[in-house]
Write a protein that holds these residues in place. Structure first.
Motif, PDB file in Angstrom:
ATOM      1  N   SER A  20      68.763  96.088  60.174  1.00 17.20           N
ATOM      2  CA  SER A  20      69.809  96.756  60.936  1.00 17.20           C
ATOM      3  C   SER A  20      69.235  97.322  62.220  1.00 17.20           C
ATOM      4  O   SER A  20      68.097  97.793  62.249  1.00 17.20           O
ATOM      5  CB  SER A  20      70.410  97.882  60.103  1.00 17.20           C
ATOM      6  OG  SER A  20      71.430  98.549  60.820  1.00 17.20           O
ATOM      7  N   ARG A  29      79.062  97.098  73.386  1.00 24.60           N
ATOM      8  CA  ARG A  29      79.871  95.943  73.776  1.00 24.60           C
ATOM      9  C   ARG A  29      79.450  95.345  75.121  1.00 24.60           C
ATOM     10  O   ARG A  29      79.837  94.236  75.451  1.00 24.60           O
ATOM     11  CB  ARG A  29      81.352  96.320  73.835  1.00 24.60           C
ATOM     12  CG  ARG A  29      81.685  97.333  74.923  1.00 24.60           C
ATOM     13  CD  ARG A  29      83.168  97.647  74.963  1.00 24.60           C
ATOM     14  NE  ARG A  29      83.491  98.630  75.990  1.00 24.60           N
ATOM     15  CZ  ARG A  29      83.430  99.932  75.832  1.00 24.60           C
ATOM     16  NH1 ARG A  29      83.064 100.419  74.652  1.00 24.60           N
ATOM     17  NH2 ARG A  29      83.738 100.754  76.817  1.00 24.60           N
ATOM     18  N   ASN A  53      80.938  89.885  71.967  1.00 22.70           N
ATOM     19  CA  ASN A  53      82.051  89.931  71.009  1.00 22.70           C
ATOM     20  C   ASN A  53      81.731  89.211  69.701  1.00 22.70           C
ATOM     21  O   ASN A  53      82.598  89.090  68.840  1.00 22.70           O
ATOM     22  CB  ASN A  53      83.321  89.365  71.630  1.00 22.70           C
ATOM     23  CG  ASN A  53      83.187  87.908  72.038  1.00 22.70           C
ATOM     24  OD1 ASN A  53      82.157  87.281  71.799  1.00 22.70           O
ATOM     25  ND2 ASN A  53      84.227  87.366  72.641  1.00 22.70           N
ATOM     26  N   GLY A  54      80.515  88.736  69.567  1.00 27.98           N
ATOM     27  CA  GLY A  54      80.109  88.080  68.326  1.00 27.98           C
ATOM     28  C   GLY A  54      80.494  86.631  68.214  1.00 27.98           C
ATOM     29  O   GLY A  54      80.189  85.979  67.216  1.00 27.98           O
ATOM     30  N   SER A  70      74.925  89.344  63.200  1.00 23.80           N
ATOM     31  CA  SER A  70      76.292  89.827  63.374  1.00 23.80           C
ATOM     32  C   SER A  70      76.241  91.192  64.036  1.00 23.80           C
ATOM     33  O   SER A  70      75.182  91.815  64.112  1.00 23.80           O
ATOM     34  CB  SER A  70      77.011  89.899  62.024  1.00 23.80           C
ATOM     35  OG  SER A  70      76.364  90.810  61.152  1.00 23.80           O
ATOM     36  N   ARG A  71      77.404  91.638  64.494  1.00 22.65           N
ATOM     37  CA  ARG A  71      77.454  92.924  65.181  1.00 22.65           C
ATOM     38  C   ARG A  71      78.757  93.626  64.881  1.00 22.65           C
ATOM     39  O   ARG A  71      79.779  92.989  64.595  1.00 22.65           O
ATOM     40  CB  ARG A  71      77.280  92.747  66.683  1.00 22.65           C
ATOM     41  CG  ARG A  71      78.399  91.985  67.364  1.00 22.65           C
ATOM     42  CD  ARG A  71      78.030  91.662  68.802  1.00 22.65           C
ATOM     43  NE  ARG A  71      77.873  92.873  69.603  1.00 22.65           N
ATOM     44  CZ  ARG A  71      77.179  92.918  70.741  1.00 22.65           C
ATOM     45  NH1 ARG A  71      76.566  91.850  71.185  1.00 22.65           N
ATOM     46  NH2 ARG A  71      77.110  94.055  71.420  1.00 22.65           N
ATOM     47  N   ASP A  72      78.718  94.956  64.959  1.00 24.37           N
ATOM     48  CA  ASP A  72      79.909  95.792  64.821  1.00 24.37           C
ATOM     49  C   ASP A  72      79.864  96.770  65.987  1.00 24.37           C
ATOM     50  O   ASP A  72      79.163  97.779  65.945  1.00 24.37           O
ATOM     51  CB  ASP A  72      79.890  96.525  63.478  1.00 24.37           C
ATOM     52  CG  ASP A  72      81.173  97.305  63.223  1.00 24.37           C
ATOM     53  OD1 ASP A  72      81.840  97.686  64.204  1.00 24.37           O
ATOM     54  OD2 ASP A  72      81.499  97.557  62.066  1.00 24.37           O
ATOM     55  N   ASN A  73      80.607  96.448  67.039  1.00 25.73           N
ATOM     56  CA  ASN A  73      80.567  97.288  68.243  1.00 25.73           C
ATOM     57  C   ASN A  73      81.109  98.689  67.986  1.00 25.73           C
ATOM     58  O   ASN A  73      80.659  99.658  68.604  1.00 25.73           O
ATOM     59  CB  ASN A  73      81.338  96.614  69.374  1.00 25.73           C
ATOM     60  CG  ASN A  73      80.617  95.399  69.916  1.00 25.73           C
ATOM     61  OD1 ASN A  73      79.409  95.240  69.750  1.00 25.73           O
ATOM     62  ND2 ASN A  73      81.364  94.513  70.557  1.00 25.73           N
ATOM     63  N   ALA A  74      82.057  98.807  67.101  1.00 26.85           N
ATOM     64  CA  ALA A  74      82.611 100.129  66.788  1.00 26.85           C
ATOM     65  C   ALA A  74      81.559 101.036  66.150  1.00 26.85           C
ATOM     66  O   ALA A  74      81.584 102.254  66.335  1.00 26.85           O
ATOM     67  CB  ALA A  74      83.809  99.993  65.857  1.00 26.85           C
ATOM     68  N   LYS A  75      80.627 100.423  65.412  1.00 24.59           N
ATOM     69  CA  LYS A  75      79.566 101.193  64.762  1.00 24.59           C
ATOM     70  C   LYS A  75      78.258 101.119  65.532  1.00 24.59           C
ATOM     71  O   LYS A  75      77.244 101.664  65.085  1.00 24.59           O
ATOM     72  CB  LYS A  75      79.354 100.672  63.337  1.00 24.59           C
ATOM     73  CG  LYS A  75      80.548 100.874  62.419  1.00 24.59           C
ATOM     74  CD  LYS A  75      80.252 100.375  61.012  1.00 24.59           C
ATOM     75  CE  LYS A  75      81.444 100.604  60.091  1.00 24.59           C
ATOM     76  NZ  LYS A  75      81.178 100.110  58.716  1.00 24.59           N
ATOM     77  N   THR A  77      76.145  98.717  65.894  1.00 22.20           N
ATOM     78  CA  THR A  77      75.141  98.191  64.970  1.00 22.20           C
ATOM     79  C   THR A  77      75.072  96.669  65.046  1.00 22.20           C
ATOM     80  O   THR A  77      76.095  96.001  65.199  1.00 22.20           O
ATOM     81  CB  THR A  77      75.482  98.605  63.531  1.00 22.20           C
ATOM     82  OG1 THR A  77      75.520 100.029  63.448  1.00 22.20           O
ATOM     83  CG2 THR A  77      74.433  98.090  62.552  1.00 22.20           C
TER      84      THR A  77
END
Length: 125
Positions: A20, A29, A53-54, A70-75, A77
């Motif tokens: 992570s 982003r 945007n993945g 993978s990515r989570d822009n909101a987190k 991470t």
């Protein structure tokens, strides 16, 4: 952007690990994110990258079909899921960021300006 990598460890060949990368300081982003690795005595090499945007991902041939980025822009991470690990995957793994709003092309290692500290991954045979 400041980056903090975690999740490394010791695993047997054939096992799995999930790395992570937590980002802070700027919106994730705006960045293409990447994972790179460096084995003792060798140069730091590209492993995988993911665009803002993945939707666009790129993998080194040596990890295709085994690793997933993978990515989570909101987190803020980025994750590197590593399956079917091999002893040759042993290295220090680094996450890095390349400022690239709305980008999608492959970005080489020289275009990554922000780096986290590494996390050690050791795969025993």
């Amino acid at each position: 952007v400041q980056l903090q990598a975690s999740g490394g460890g010791l695993v047997q060949a054939g096992g799995s690990l999930s790395l992570s990368c937590a980002a802070s300081g700027r919106p994730l982003r705006d960045y293409t994110m990447g994972w790179f690795r460096q084995a003792p005595g060798l140069e730091r090499d590209f492993v995988a990258t993911v665009n803002w945007n993945g939707y666009s991902t790129y993998y080194a041939d040596s990890v295709k079909g085994r690793f997933t980025i993978s990515r989570d822009n909101a987190k803020n991470t980025v994750i590197l899921q590593m399956n079917s690990l091999k002893p040759e995957d042993t290295a220090v793994y680094y996450c890095a960021a390349s400022y690239d709003p709305l980008g999608g092309r492959f970005r080489p290692i020289a275009e990554f300006s922000d780096w986290g500290q590494g996390t050690q991954v050791t795969v025993s045979s």
